[in-house]
Design a protein around this motif. Structure first.
Motif, PDB file in Angstrom:
ATOM      1  N   GLY A 151       9.814  -8.753  20.990  1.00  0.00           N
ATOM      2  CA  GLY A 151       8.401  -8.389  21.004  1.00  0.00           C
ATOM      3  C   GLY A 151       7.910  -8.041  19.613  1.00  0.00           C
ATOM      4  N   VAL A 152       7.118  -6.983  19.516  1.00  0.00           N
ATOM      5  CA  VAL A 152       6.545  -6.605  18.227  1.00  0.00           C
ATOM      6  C   VAL A 152       7.467  -5.700  17.418  1.00  0.00           C
ATOM      7  N   ALA A 153       8.675  -5.419  17.915  1.00  0.00           N
ATOM      8  CA  ALA A 153       9.616  -4.564  17.179  1.00  0.00           C
ATOM      9  C   ALA A 153       9.888  -5.165  15.799  1.00  0.00           C
ATOM     10  N   GLY A 154       9.734  -4.356  14.785  1.00  0.00           N
ATOM     11  CA  GLY A 154       9.983  -4.795  13.423  1.00  0.00           C
ATOM     12  C   GLY A 154       8.837  -5.550  12.780  1.00  0.00           C
ATOM     13  N   ALA A 155       7.780  -5.794  13.515  1.00  0.00           N
ATOM     14  CA  ALA A 155       6.623  -6.518  12.968  1.00  0.00           C
ATOM     15  C   ALA A 155       5.598  -5.517  12.443  1.00  0.00           C
ATOM     16  N   PHE A 156       4.903  -5.905  11.387  1.00  0.00           N
ATOM     17  CA  PHE A 156       3.881  -5.029  10.822  1.00  0.00           C
ATOM     18  C   PHE A 156       2.801  -5.867  10.155  1.00  0.00           C
ATOM     19  N   LEU A 157       1.609  -5.303  10.063  1.00  0.00           N
ATOM     20  CA  LEU A 157       0.486  -5.919   9.363  1.00  0.00           C
ATOM     21  C   LEU A 157       0.231  -5.135   8.090  1.00  0.00           C
ATOM     22  N   GLY A 215      -3.851   5.697  10.550  1.00  0.00           N
ATOM     23  CA  GLY A 215      -5.253   5.304  10.581  1.00  0.00           C
ATOM     24  C   GLY A 215      -5.931   5.250   9.227  1.00  0.00           C
ATOM     25  N   THR A 216      -5.182   5.515   8.148  1.00  0.00           N
ATOM     26  CA  THR A 216      -5.748   5.503   6.803  1.00  0.00           C
ATOM     27  C   THR A 216      -5.096   4.399   5.983  1.00  0.00           C
ATOM     28  N   VAL A 217      -5.891   3.639   5.239  1.00  0.00           N
ATOM     29  CA  VAL A 217      -5.362   2.593   4.379  1.00  0.00           C
ATOM     30  C   VAL A 217      -4.848   3.246   3.109  1.00  0.00           C
ATOM     31  N   ARG A 218      -3.578   2.966   2.785  1.00  0.00           N
ATOM     32  CA  ARG A 218      -2.939   3.496   1.573  1.00  0.00           C
ATOM     33  C   ARG A 218      -2.586   2.323   0.665  1.00  0.00           C
ATOM     34  N   TRP A 219      -3.037   2.398  -0.588  1.00  0.00           N
ATOM     35  CA  TRP A 219      -2.818   1.325  -1.556  1.00  0.00           C
ATOM     36  C   TRP A 219      -1.622   1.612  -2.436  1.00  0.00           C
ATOM     37  N   ASN A 252     -12.589  -3.273  -0.227  1.00  0.00           N
ATOM     38  CA  ASN A 252     -13.437  -2.842   0.897  1.00  0.00           C
ATOM     39  C   ASN A 252     -13.220  -3.716   2.123  1.00  0.00           C
ATOM     40  N   TRP A 253     -13.063  -5.016   1.916  1.00  0.00           N
ATOM     41  CA  TRP A 253     -12.807  -5.926   3.028  1.00  0.00           C
ATOM     42  C   TRP A 253     -11.494  -5.565   3.709  1.00  0.00           C
ATOM     43  N   VAL A 254     -10.433  -5.346   2.922  1.00  0.00           N
ATOM     44  CA  VAL A 254      -9.135  -4.962   3.498  1.00  0.00           C
ATOM     45  C   VAL A 254      -9.259  -3.637   4.243  1.00  0.00           C
ATOM     46  N   GLU A 255      -9.940  -2.665   3.656  1.00  0.00           N
ATOM     47  CA  GLU A 255     -10.082  -1.353   4.301  1.00  0.00           C
ATOM     48  C   GLU A 255     -10.859  -1.436   5.611  1.00  0.00           C
ATOM     49  N   ARG A 256     -11.748  -2.400   5.718  1.00  0.00           N
ATOM     50  CA  ARG A 256     -12.505  -2.593   6.955  1.00  0.00           C
ATOM     51  C   ARG A 256     -11.701  -3.395   7.985  1.00  0.00           C
ATOM     52  N   ASP A 306      -0.760  -7.186  -8.376  1.00  0.00           N
ATOM     53  CA  ASP A 306      -1.329  -7.292  -7.031  1.00  0.00           C
ATOM     54  C   ASP A 306      -1.322  -5.906  -6.398  1.00  0.00           C
ATOM     55  N   TRP A 307      -2.122  -5.754  -5.357  1.00  0.00           N
ATOM     56  CA  TRP A 307      -2.166  -4.507  -4.610  1.00  0.00           C
ATOM     57  C   TRP A 307      -1.856  -4.786  -3.150  1.00  0.00           C
ATOM     58  N   ASP A 308      -1.032  -3.943  -2.556  1.00  0.00           N
ATOM     59  CA  ASP A 308      -0.739  -4.015  -1.127  1.00  0.00           C
ATOM     60  C   ASP A 308      -1.315  -2.782  -0.457  1.00  0.00           C
ATOM     61  N   ALA A 309      -1.702  -2.937   0.796  1.00  0.00           N
ATOM     62  CA  ALA A 309      -2.284  -1.835   1.565  1.00  0.00           C
ATOM     63  C   ALA A 309      -1.538  -1.708   2.880  1.00  0.00           C
ATOM     64  N   ASP A 310      -1.137  -0.493   3.197  1.00  0.00           N
ATOM     65  CA  ASP A 310      -0.496  -0.192   4.473  1.00  0.00           C
ATOM     66  C   ASP A 310      -1.400   0.737   5.261  1.00  0.00           C
TER      67      ASP A 310
END
Length: 114
Positions: free
Chosen positions: A66-72, A106-110, A45-49, A98-102
């Motif tokens: 710049g931000v090219a190639g960068a992601f959170l 606009g939607t978090v996908r696990w 829930n914290w990650v999704e928020r 472990d779980w990763d979220a992208d």
């Protein structure tokens, strides 16, 4: 209700949620934010928020490209508090996936991490 900050005994299960920065081929370059939780649901829930409102650190925009190639991305990892002195430290549970979220449109996908 017990909080993570009150739970300081060795062996306690802690779910660590994080927002991380990657550049290029999924390499983690740095952490952006981190939070500890008593349950996997609370960590997710914290990650999704937080992931949708996370921002690149200032230094990313100052890179030559710049931000090219960068992601959170977000992650959730189960771990344990160890009996290290003067305070317990957190160690990941290597037997639990472990779980990763992208953030996709606009939607978090696990997904389970490799």
């Amino acid at each position: 209700m017990t909080t993570v900050h009150e739970l300081r005994q060795a062996g306690a299960v802690i779910w660590r949620a994080a927002i991380d920065l990657g550049i290029g081929d999924d390499d983690t370059v740095s952490g952006v934010a981190e939070s500890d939780h008593l349950t996997e649901d609370a960590a997710r829930n914290w990650v999704e928020r937080e992931l949708p409102r996370a921002e690149f650190p200032d230094w990313v925009a100052r890179r030559p490209h710049g931000v090219a190639g960068a992601f959170l991305y977000g992650s959730v990892t189960r771990g344990y508090l160890t009996a290290d002195e003067p305070e317990p430290s957190w160690e990941p549970d290597l037997d639990t996936p472990d779980w990763d979220a992208d953030l996709v449109d606009g939607t978090v996908r696990w997904r389970q991490s490799d």
